[in-house]
Motif scaffolding. Structure first.
Motif, short mmCIF file in Angstrom:
data_model
loop_
_atom_site.label_atom_id
_atom_site.label_comp_id
_atom_site.label_asym_id
_atom_site.label_seq_id
_atom_site.Cartn_x
_atom_site.Cartn_y
_atom_site.Cartn_z
N LEU A 148 13.27 12.18 -48.51
CA LEU A 148 12.17 11.43 -49.12
C LEU A 148 12.52 11.10 -50.57
CD1 LEU A 148 9.23 10.49 -48.36
CD2 LEU A 148 8.43 12.49 -49.65
N ASP A 149 12.18 9.88 -51.00
CA ASP A 149 12.47 9.46 -52.37
C ASP A 149 11.39 9.88 -53.36
OD1 ASP A 149 14.95 8.06 -51.97
OD2 ASP A 149 13.80 6.50 -50.96
N ARG A 150 10.13 9.53 -53.05
CA ARG A 150 9.06 9.71 -54.03
C ARG A 150 7.76 10.06 -53.33
NH1 ARG A 150 7.60 5.16 -55.36
NH2 ARG A 150 9.00 3.85 -54.13
N VAL A 151 6.81 10.58 -54.12
CA VAL A 151 5.46 10.81 -53.60
C VAL A 151 4.44 10.20 -54.55
CG1 VAL A 151 6.00 12.92 -52.33
CG2 VAL A 151 5.28 13.07 -54.72
N ALA A 186 11.28 19.09 -57.56
CA ALA A 186 12.12 18.82 -56.39
C ALA A 186 12.87 17.50 -56.50
CB ALA A 186 11.28 18.84 -55.12
N GLY A 187 12.49 16.66 -57.46
CA GLY A 187 13.14 15.37 -57.63
C GLY A 187 12.46 14.23 -56.92
N LEU A 188 11.18 14.39 -56.57
CA LEU A 188 10.43 13.34 -55.88
C LEU A 188 9.73 12.43 -56.87
CD1 LEU A 188 8.93 15.49 -52.97
CD2 LEU A 188 10.67 13.70 -52.76
N GLY A 189 10.44 12.00 -57.88
CA GLY A 189 9.83 11.21 -58.93
C GLY A 189 10.45 9.82 -59.04
N PRO A 190 9.83 8.93 -59.84
CA PRO A 190 8.64 9.24 -60.63
C PRO A 190 7.41 9.46 -59.74
CG PRO A 190 9.12 6.90 -60.77
CD PRO A 190 10.26 7.52 -60.04
N VAL A 191 6.73 10.57 -59.95
CA VAL A 191 5.53 10.88 -59.18
C VAL A 191 4.37 10.07 -59.72
CG1 VAL A 191 3.91 12.69 -58.49
CG2 VAL A 191 6.35 13.23 -58.76
N SER A 216 3.56 12.56 -70.11
CA SER A 216 4.11 13.40 -69.05
C SER A 216 5.07 12.57 -68.20
CB SER A 216 2.97 13.93 -68.17
OG SER A 216 2.51 12.92 -67.28
N PRO A 217 5.79 13.20 -67.27
CA PRO A 217 6.67 12.42 -66.38
C PRO A 217 5.92 11.70 -65.27
CG PRO A 217 6.84 14.75 -65.88
CD PRO A 217 5.98 14.65 -67.11
N PHE A 218 4.60 11.91 -65.19
CA PHE A 218 3.80 11.33 -64.11
C PHE A 218 3.21 9.98 -64.54
CE2 PHE A 218 3.42 16.00 -63.94
CZ PHE A 218 4.13 16.22 -62.76
N ILE A 219 3.08 9.06 -63.58
CA ILE A 219 2.50 7.75 -63.85
C ILE A 219 1.10 7.70 -63.24
CG2 ILE A 219 2.71 5.26 -63.49
CD1 ILE A 219 5.74 5.66 -63.25
N LEU A 220 0.10 7.63 -64.10
CA LEU A 220 -1.29 7.61 -63.66
C LEU A 220 -1.72 6.18 -63.34
CD1 LEU A 220 -4.08 8.98 -63.30
CD2 LEU A 220 -4.42 8.67 -65.77
#
Length: 369
Positions: A148-151, A186-191, A216-220
């Protein structure tokens, strides 16, 4: 109490006629409005462990609700066969959805089977998943290892009491945040983190969410409350337009627009002026993006839907289980997409419940977002 089932219109479907002559896929398939087929969203289950008020309200999806029996679901082998055909027609992105997809047993095995598929262009398949995050902490590493690439994770509030009220099963926000961290590790980013904003329910969480994920590393991403299905009691008065959210956030955390990553991207991108990341806005009610929609949806038991707001599916499973060869299935898919002219969000009126045209619409929980 009598058993409840998926509303009749969700199950109502049309047969998929097979063209007389086989047709070799070219890797480019255009619909009636010139939109290419690029994205396939696959629902792997109609079950969910949340009862979010805008998707699977408890009044409808209670303990007596009858879900699809396992024999009616597409097997992993059937899903992979179908995916291979779609990829030959130009699909380069597959998103696994639900219900809650992580409730499907051994989902990692399906991820591995899909990862093994190649695209005509030689580019790797973009393989993603949308989840409520409840099982993500324990599943993230296995999903990544399977390919899986991303979530994308749904999170509608940062305040625990608001979040528990929104999911309506008393699930703690801390557990979703733990899942986000596990996915990132786990590397499923950018989350990506999706927040559906419903006026009168969680609008006071918009700024706290923006503050929390800024830097943060997350994109809202903020999503307008949509008139999907018939069970959520949608009302236009409960929609907060994205333009209003941009103003609210920008007043405290200055923003500037950013160009889309690709044609057909659903979220309008904005960046923080101080360089601390970006935020997105999905405006399918007030700023429709039907004109470049490249998505086709496959339900958990094998019906194809050409629009998120459709009232009727097309029965691909019947062809799959009738012994038809790949060429026949491929031709039926091509014929369906070429006839597609859906643009519901561009033609809806602001005061409709969506029932005036085409009857009752498919439920979000049945087909995924």
């Amino acid at each position: 109490m009598p058993e409840k089932t998926i509303p009749l219109n969700d199950l109502r479907s049309s047969a998929m006629p097979v063209p007389d002559a086989p047709e070799a896929p070219t890797g480019l398939l255009l619909d009636a409005l010139g939109r290419p087929l690029h994205d396939l969203r696959i629902s792997v289950t109609d079950r969910c462990n949340f009862r979010c008020v805008y998707c699977m309200p408890k009044e409808v999806f209670d303990k007596d609700y009858a879900y699809l029996p396992h024999r009616e679901l597409l097997s992993f082998e059937e899903i992979t066969r179908v995916a291979r055909l779609f990829i030959a027609h130009g699909v380069e992105k597959i998103r696994l959805t639900g219900g809650e997809p992580l409730l499907r047993k051994d989902l990692e095995r399906l991820v591995g089977m899909l990862r093994a598929l190649g695209t005509p262009s030689g580019r790797p398949l973009d393989l993603t998943l949308t989840t409520n995050g409840s099982l993500l902490a324990r599943k993230a590493r296995a999903l990544k290892d399977a390919g899986l690439d991303r979530v994308t994770v749904s999170l509608d509030a940062l305040d625990d009491s608001v979040f528990r009220r929104m999911n309506d099963v008393d699930f703690a926000v801390a557990d979703v945040l733990h899942g986000l961290d596990a996915a990132q590790a786990a590397g499923l980013g950018p989350v990506k983190v999706n927040m559906v904003v419903k006026r009168g329910s969680n609008e006071d969480q918009v700024l706290p969410m923006a503050r929390h994920f800024k830097g943060s590393p997350f994109i809202l991403r903020f999503i307008e409350y949509m008139d999907v299905g018939a069970s959520n009691g949608w009302n236009m008065d409960e929609v907060i337009p994205s333009a209003e959210l941009v103003r609210r956030i920008g007043a405290e955390l200055p923003l500037a627009p950013v160009a889309a990553n690709y044609s057909g991207e659903t979220a309008a991108r904005w960046r923080y002026l101080d360089g601390s990341g970006e935020v997105g806005f999905i405006s399918s009610v007030t700023q429709a993006f039907c004109h470049d929609c490249t998505r086709l949806r496959l339900s958990t038991e094998g019906k194809l839907y050409t629009c998120l707001f459709a009232s009727r599916g097309h029965d691909l499973r019947a062809l799959l289980r009738s012994g038809r060869p790949d060429a026949a299935l491929s031709g039926a898919i091509a014929q369906l997409w070429r006839g597609r002219a859906d643009r519901y969000s561009e033609t809806r009126s602001v005061d409709t419940t969506g029932l005036a045209r085409g009857g009752r619409k498919v439920e979000m929980s049945y087909i995924g977002g």
